[in-house]
Design a protein around this motif. Structure first.
Motif, PDB file in Angstrom:
ATOM      1  N   PHE A 265       0.424  -0.571  -0.028  1.00  0.00           N
ATOM      2  CA  PHE A 265       0.190   0.449   0.084  1.00  0.00           C
ATOM      3  C   PHE A 265       1.338   1.627   0.174  1.00  0.00           C
ATOM      4  N   GLU A 266      -0.133   2.125  -0.138  1.00  0.00           N
ATOM      5  CA  GLU A 266       0.498   3.583   0.222  1.00  0.00           C
ATOM      6  C   GLU A 266      -0.204   4.308   0.672  1.00  0.00           C
ATOM      7  N   ILE A 267       1.336   5.735   1.190  1.00  0.00           N
ATOM      8  CA  ILE A 267       0.320   6.146   2.371  1.00  0.00           C
ATOM      9  C   ILE A 267       0.168   7.649   2.128  1.00  0.00           C
ATOM     10  N   GLN A 283      -7.483   3.649   7.593  1.00  0.00           N
ATOM     11  CA  GLN A 283      -6.547   4.637   6.270  1.00  0.00           C
ATOM     12  C   GLN A 283      -7.405   4.382   5.657  1.00  0.00           C
ATOM     13  N   VAL A 284      -7.489   3.054   5.061  1.00  0.00           N
ATOM     14  CA  VAL A 284      -8.115   2.988   3.443  1.00  0.00           C
ATOM     15  C   VAL A 284      -9.357   3.598   3.585  1.00  0.00           C
ATOM     16  N   ARG A 290      -3.831   3.767  -0.366  1.00  0.00           N
ATOM     17  CA  ARG A 290      -4.439   3.111  -1.281  1.00  0.00           C
ATOM     18  C   ARG A 290      -3.798   1.941  -1.077  1.00  0.00           C
ATOM     19  N   PRO A 291      -3.850   1.200  -2.427  1.00  0.00           N
ATOM     20  CA  PRO A 291      -3.452  -0.172  -3.067  1.00  0.00           C
ATOM     21  C   PRO A 291      -1.829   0.853  -3.582  1.00  0.00           C
ATOM     22  N   GLU A 307      -9.116  -6.578  -3.348  1.00  0.00           N
ATOM     23  CA  GLU A 307     -10.387  -6.219  -2.425  1.00  0.00           C
ATOM     24  C   GLU A 307     -11.161  -7.103  -1.768  1.00  0.00           C
ATOM     25  N   ALA A 308     -10.447  -8.886  -1.892  1.00  0.00           N
ATOM     26  CA  ALA A 308     -10.953  -9.555  -1.375  1.00  0.00           C
ATOM     27  C   ALA A 308      -9.756  -9.514   0.079  1.00  0.00           C
TER      28      ALA A 308
END
Length: 421
Positions: A265-267, A283-284, A290-291, A307-308
Motif C-alpha cells: 500500500f501507499e500512504i 486509513q484506506v 490506497r493500494p 478487494e478480497a
C-alpha cells in the motif's frame, strides 16, 4: 485466655502469609522482568541501548575505508565496484533468524532506514549505491546512522556499490567532516541531491544492488522491498512462526516453489504508518492510504486482489489467504526462499527491473500465495511527478530488453508451458 491467644496466632499467621505472598509476587515480577530483558536482547538486541563509543566509531571508520581501498570486487559487467559487508550488524543472523529483509538505496535514501530497522525485528541487508566521489559521505552517513539509531547498528549490514569509472581509490581523502547532531539525517540528508529519482549521471543498477543485498543475506528466506517501505508490525516474528508450523525449515521443504505475497500500500506522507491490518483498513476507508501504484499502474498490482484481502479481517496468526496465478504485468512484493532466481542485472534505471524477475518465477514454476495479515506501506503517494524527466526513455529501453529477456526464458526453461504474457 486460650481463645485470645488462638486469635492472635491466627492473625499472626495471616500476616505472615500476606508477607510471603508479597515476597512471592515480587520475586515473580523480577523473574518475569529478567526474562523479558533477556528476550529483548535475543530478539531485539538494539533495545539494550548500548552506547556506540567514539573509539569503536574510529575503529569501524578505519576498517570501512580499508575495505574501500583494498576489498572491492567487480560486478559481472565490469562497470561497478562491490564491497560486500562494508560493515556488519552487531547481532549476526543465527538459527533463530531465518528471514532477512533486503533492500537497496542511494545515500540520500538512507534516512528511511531508521523506521525500517525499528519496525523489523530481524536482520537487514542494505546495498548502498554511491558515486565514487561520494564514497566517504556514504561511510560517514552509515556511521552516523549506527551512532544515532541502535536498531540500525545492531541488525543491519551494509554493502557498497560504486562505479569503476570515476576518481581512483587513491584519490579519496582520508577523512570527512564529522556530523555530531542526530538531527542531521532528517534535516539535511533528504535535501542532498545524490541520485534522487535516478538522476545520477550513471545508470542506476537497481537489480545489481538487489542481488548484492540478497547474496549477503545468510538466512533461508529473504524479503526484498524498497527502502522507503515499512512492513507491518511483527511480520518478521509472525512469518517465522508460520514457517515453523508449516515445517518450511525442514530439508524436505527446501525445494518447495512457493513465494508469499505481502500486499503493498501507499500512504500520504503526513499520516502515521499503520502497524496492523485493522489500522491500515481504517486509513484506506478514510482515503489516507490506497493500494500501491494505484494511480500510476493499477494493473501492475491489481492481481494481488486487494478487494478480497481487505474483506478478510485481521486474524490471530499469519496464514495463506489465497493463491494467485501470475498474470502480466503483476509485480508483487513477496517473501521467498533465498534460492529463487536472481534479478537480471542488465535492467537499470526505471522500468521492468522487478517484473522481469517475477516473470521468471512464473515460468520456472513458482506459485504465489497471498498472506492474510502482513503488508508493506510505501511512505508517500506515487504520482506522475514522482519520477525523473527521462523516465519514459528508460522505460522504453528496458521494454526492448524485456522482450529479449522473455525469449531467453524459453531457452532457459524449455520444459515449461508457462509464458510471461
Amino acid at each position: 485466655m486460650i481463645q485470645a491467644l488462638w486469635k492472635k496466632a491466627v492473625i499472626f499467621l495471616v500476616v505472615i502469609i500476606a508477607i510471603l505472598q508479597v515476597i512471592h509476587m515480587t520475586l515473580l515480577s523480577r523473574l518475569e522482568a529478567r526474562k523479558n530483558r533477556r528476550h529483548q536482547r535475543e530478539t531485539h538486541g538494539w533495545e539494550t541501548n548500548v552506547v556506540y563509543q567514539e573509539s569503536e566509531i574510529q575503529k569501524d571508520r578505519a576498517s570501512m575505508m580499508r575495505s574501500v581501498r583494498q576489498s572491492s570486487v567487480l560486478d559481472s559487467s565490469g562497470e561497478f565496484h562491490i564491497i560486500n559487508y562494508l560493515i556488519e550488524g552487531v547481532v549476526h543472523p543465527s538459527g533463530n533468524n531465518r528471514l532477512t529483509l533486503a533492500t537497496q538505496t542511494t545515500i540520500n535514501g538512507l534516512h528511511h532506514l531508521h523506521m525500517l530497522a525499528s519496525t523489523w525485528q530481524g536482520p537487514i541487508s542494505v546495498a548502498v549505491f554511491s558515486l565514487t566521489e561520494d564514497v566517504l559521505l556514504a561511510v560517514e552517513t552509515i556511521l552516523h546512522l549506527r551512532r544515532c539509531h541502535p536498531s540500525v547498528r545492531f541488525n543491519t549490514s551494509f554493502h557498497l556499490v560504486y562505479p569503476l569509472n570515476g576518481p581512483t581509490n587513491n584519490a579519496l581523502p582520508s577523512s570527512f567532516p564529522e556530523v555530531n547532531s542526530c538531527d542531521f539525517l532528517s534535516n539535511n540528508l533528504q535535501k542532498i541531491n545524490i541520485g534522487k529519482n535516478y538522476a545520477l549521471g550513471v545508470a542506476y543498477p537497481n537489480n545489481l544492488l538487489r542481488n548484492v543485498a540478497r547474496r549477503s543475506a545468510l538466512t533461508d528466506f529473504v524479503f526484498m522491498i524498497d527502502i522507503d517501505m515499512v512492513p507491518s508490525e511483527n511480520l518478521y516474528g509472525d512469518f517465522l512462526q508460520f514457517a515453523k508450523e508449516r515445517k518450511l525449515f525442514f530439508d524436505s521443504s527446501k525445494d518447495d516453489k512457493t513465494v508469499y505475497v505481502v500486499p503493498a500500500f501507499e500512504i500520504k506522507e503526513d499520516k502515521n504508518v499503520p502497524k496492523t491490518k485493522t489500522e491500515l483498513l481504517q486509513q484506506v476507508e478514510a482515503m489516507e492510504a490506497r493500494p500501491f501504484y494505484f494511480e500510476l499502474c493499477w494493473k501492475c498490482q491489481k492481481h494481488t486482489d486487494y478487494e478480497a484481502w481487505q474483506r478478510e479481517p485481521l486474524s490471530k496468526k499469519l496464514d495463506v489467504l489465497f493463491e494467485v496465478l501470475w498474470r502480466d504485468p503483476w509485480e508483487p512484493f513477496y517473501i521467498a526462499r533465498n534460492n529463487v532466481p536472481l534479478y537480471d542485472e542488465r535492467f537499470r534505471q526505471y522500468g521492468f527491473n522487478r517484473i522481469s524477475q517475477v516473470c521468471e518465477l512464473h515460468v520456472a514454476g513458482y506459485k504465489f500465495s497471498v498472506l492474510n495479515n502482513g503488508f508493506v506501506v510505501h511512505r508517500g503517494l506515487k504520482t506522475q511527478n514522482s519520477f525523473h524527466k527521462d523516465k519514459d526513455v528508460d522505460q522504453e529501453r528496458n521494454r526492448v530488453l524485456f522482450r529479449q529477456f522473455k525469449t531467453e526464458l524459453k531457452e532457459k526453461y524449455p520444459d515449461s508451458s508457462r509464458k510471461c504474457y
